[in-house]
Design a protein around this motif. Structure first.
Motif, mmCIF file in Angstrom:
data_model
loop_
_atom_site.group_PDB
_atom_site.id
_atom_site.type_symbol
_atom_site.label_atom_id
_atom_site.label_comp_id
_atom_site.label_asym_id
_atom_site.label_seq_id
_atom_site.Cartn_x
_atom_site.Cartn_y
_atom_site.Cartn_z
ATOM 1 N N GLY A 105 10.642 -0.325 19.724
ATOM 2 C CA GLY A 105 10.027 -0.258 20.884
ATOM 3 C C GLY A 105 9.023 -1.182 20.950
ATOM 4 N N PRO A 106 8.390 -1.495 21.842
ATOM 5 C CA PRO A 106 7.208 -2.501 22.066
ATOM 6 C C PRO A 106 5.858 -2.132 21.415
ATOM 7 C CG PRO A 106 7.195 -1.257 24.063
ATOM 8 C CD PRO A 106 8.599 -0.867 23.394
ATOM 9 N N ALA A 107 4.947 -3.098 21.467
ATOM 10 C CA ALA A 107 3.788 -2.762 20.628
ATOM 11 C C ALA A 107 3.025 -1.619 21.194
ATOM 12 C CB ALA A 107 2.904 -3.971 20.535
ATOM 13 N N ARG A 123 11.196 -3.346 15.478
ATOM 14 C CA ARG A 123 11.734 -3.873 16.724
ATOM 15 C C ARG A 123 13.445 -4.185 16.789
ATOM 16 N NH1 ARG A 123 7.222 -3.522 16.723
ATOM 17 N NH2 ARG A 123 5.488 -4.299 17.853
ATOM 18 N N ASP A 124 13.904 -4.225 15.638
ATOM 19 C CA ASP A 124 15.307 -4.433 15.410
ATOM 20 C C ASP A 124 16.226 -3.455 14.577
ATOM 21 O OD1 ASP A 124 14.179 -5.375 13.182
ATOM 22 O OD2 ASP A 124 15.426 -7.027 12.740
ATOM 23 N N ILE A 125 15.582 -2.387 14.236
ATOM 24 C CA ILE A 125 15.890 -1.420 13.248
ATOM 25 C C ILE A 125 17.685 -0.849 13.834
ATOM 26 C CG2 ILE A 125 15.751 0.797 12.414
ATOM 27 C CD1 ILE A 125 14.000 -1.306 11.174
ATOM 28 N N GLY A 126 17.402 -0.587 15.099
ATOM 29 C CA GLY A 126 18.765 -0.073 15.497
ATOM 30 C C GLY A 126 19.785 -1.314 15.954
ATOM 31 N N PHE A 128 5.687 -4.297 6.730
ATOM 32 C CA PHE A 128 6.316 -5.325 5.835
ATOM 33 C C PHE A 128 5.906 -6.684 6.414
ATOM 34 C CE2 PHE A 128 8.846 -3.210 2.359
ATOM 35 C CZ PHE A 128 8.766 -2.000 2.627
ATOM 36 N N TYR A 129 6.014 -6.824 7.692
ATOM 37 C CA TYR A 129 5.777 -8.159 8.225
ATOM 38 C C TYR A 129 4.166 -8.362 8.300
ATOM 39 C CZ TYR A 129 10.525 -8.336 9.924
ATOM 40 O OH TYR A 129 11.892 -8.620 9.938
ATOM 41 N N ARG A 130 3.703 -7.329 8.433
ATOM 42 C CA ARG A 130 2.129 -7.196 8.446
ATOM 43 C C ARG A 130 1.612 -7.633 6.860
ATOM 44 N NH1 ARG A 130 -1.015 -5.272 12.299
ATOM 45 N NH2 ARG A 130 0.321 -4.224 14.357
HETATM 46 O O1 CDP Z 1 2.585 -0.868 15.399
HETATM 47 P P1 CDP Z 1 2.748 -2.100 16.327
HETATM 48 O O2 CDP Z 1 3.634 -1.618 17.490
HETATM 49 O O3 CDP Z 1 1.386 -3.119 16.676
HETATM 50 O O4 CDP Z 1 3.513 -3.140 15.464
HETATM 51 P P2 CDP Z 1 4.182 -3.114 14.198
HETATM 52 O O5 CDP Z 1 5.390 -2.166 14.160
HETATM 53 O O6 CDP Z 1 3.248 -2.901 12.754
HETATM 54 O O7 CDP Z 1 4.939 -4.551 13.794
HETATM 55 C C1 CDP Z 1 4.103 -5.876 13.818
HETATM 56 C C2 CDP Z 1 4.845 -6.972 14.160
HETATM 57 O O8 CDP Z 1 5.894 -7.082 13.196
HETATM 58 C C3 CDP Z 1 5.791 -6.981 15.698
HETATM 59 O O9 CDP Z 1 4.753 -7.406 16.625
HETATM 60 C C4 CDP Z 1 6.693 -7.900 15.253
HETATM 61 O O10 CDP Z 1 6.391 -9.478 15.550
HETATM 62 C C5 CDP Z 1 7.185 -7.576 13.969
HETATM 63 N N1 CDP Z 1 8.140 -6.734 13.549
HETATM 64 C C6 CDP Z 1 9.460 -7.276 13.640
HETATM 65 O O11 CDP Z 1 9.432 -8.123 14.151
HETATM 66 N N2 CDP Z 1 10.562 -6.518 13.471
HETATM 67 C C7 CDP Z 1 10.511 -5.168 13.102
HETATM 68 N N3 CDP Z 1 11.558 -4.593 12.585
HETATM 69 C C8 CDP Z 1 9.107 -4.875 12.840
HETATM 70 C C9 CDP Z 1 7.906 -5.487 13.190
#
Ligand code: CDP
Length: 226
Positions: free
Chosen positions: A7-9, A127-130, A34-36
């Motif tokens: 889902g979105p942020a 964001r791309d798990i599913g 992990f991205y963080r």
């Molecule tokens: O918690 P929040 O919704 O702020 O974001 P997060 O899940 O901590 O993810 C931080 C950033 O990592 C996202 O804005 C994406 O740019 C990236 N991300 C991604 O590209 N793919 C994922 N599976 C998870 C995170």
């Protein structure tokens, strides 16, 4: 069993995923962490964000980012140091989507995220798990919420008890800017998987959204055992 929550942020994925995992006795994998952690490590190494497109596997290895299994999830380490407390700093948040748009970074992480799932029941959020990481996940959920509500919740999470309209608007703009970057990138963009159940959490309490997913997971597990 794998439960994918995308889902979105600020839609509440990580906190919801953690609570669902706890209720079901699954492990929680917060892929955004992990991205963080990579973003934090690159900034700490003085790598300018406009050079990140040139990152390759060897330079990523040199950042020494790893997810160490903990009791119920993964602790993010950089060069052996626990960096969990730094992952939500404003500078990391402002630059993480840039890191997440680099193809070499996504490739490098994909193997690690999949390895983390081996042999355990998992609730993974991102964001791309599913769509990309676990396209065969037994349950996929896409969490959405009204942008104003997402901004308000994020400010409360950061310790603001009664955020005013000006702050909510500024936070909303930051969330939506990140959503745009995450949705418009070429690789693994933020998308609802066709077989994901969409849940709008705008009018739900935290307990209600956790309950709904736990119920979906139990129904699915029962279906699979038949
Ligand atoms: O918690 P929040 O919704 O702020 O974001 P997060 O899940 O901590 O993810 C931080 C950033 O990592 C996202 O804005 C994406 O740019 C990236 N991300 C991604 O590209 N793919 C994922 N599976 C998870 C995170």
């Amino acid at each position: 069993m794998i439960i994918a929550i995308d889902g979105p942020a600020g839609a509440g994925k990580s906190s919801t995923a953690r609570a669902v995992a706890k209720r079901l006795g699954f492990r929680h994998l917060d892929s955004g962490a992990f991205y963080r952690a990579l973003t934090y490590a690159a900034l700490r190494h003085g790598m300018q964000p406009d050079t990140w497109d040139g990152l390759d596997p060897a330079r990523l290895d040199a950042l020494r980012v790893e997810g160490q299994p903990s009791a119920d999830g993964f602790r993010l380490l950089c060069a052996g140091m626990d960096v969990s407390g730094h992952l939500r700093e404003a500078e990391v948040t402002a630059n993480v989507s840039r890191m997440a748009g680099v193809a070499a970074v996504r490739d490098w992480l994909l193997d690690r995220l999949r390895a983390a799932s081996r042999g355990v029941d998992l609730v993974a959020d991102g964001r791309d798990i599913g769509t990309v990481v676990f396209p065969d996940a037994e349950l996929k959920v896409f969490l959405v919420a009204d942008p104003v509500e997402r901004a308000r919740r994020r400010l409360v999470e950061h310790g603001r008890t009664q955020p005013d309209a000006v702050d909510v608007r500024a936070e909303r703009e930051r969330l939506e800017a990140r959503d745009r970057l995450d949705s418009e990138r070429a690789i693994a963009p933020l998308r609802r998987a066709p077989d994901a159940v969409e849940i709008d959490t705008t009018g739900l309490t935290f307990e209600e959204q956790v309950d709904r997913i736990v119920r979906l997971a139990r129904d699915r597990a029962e279906e699979l055992s038949r």
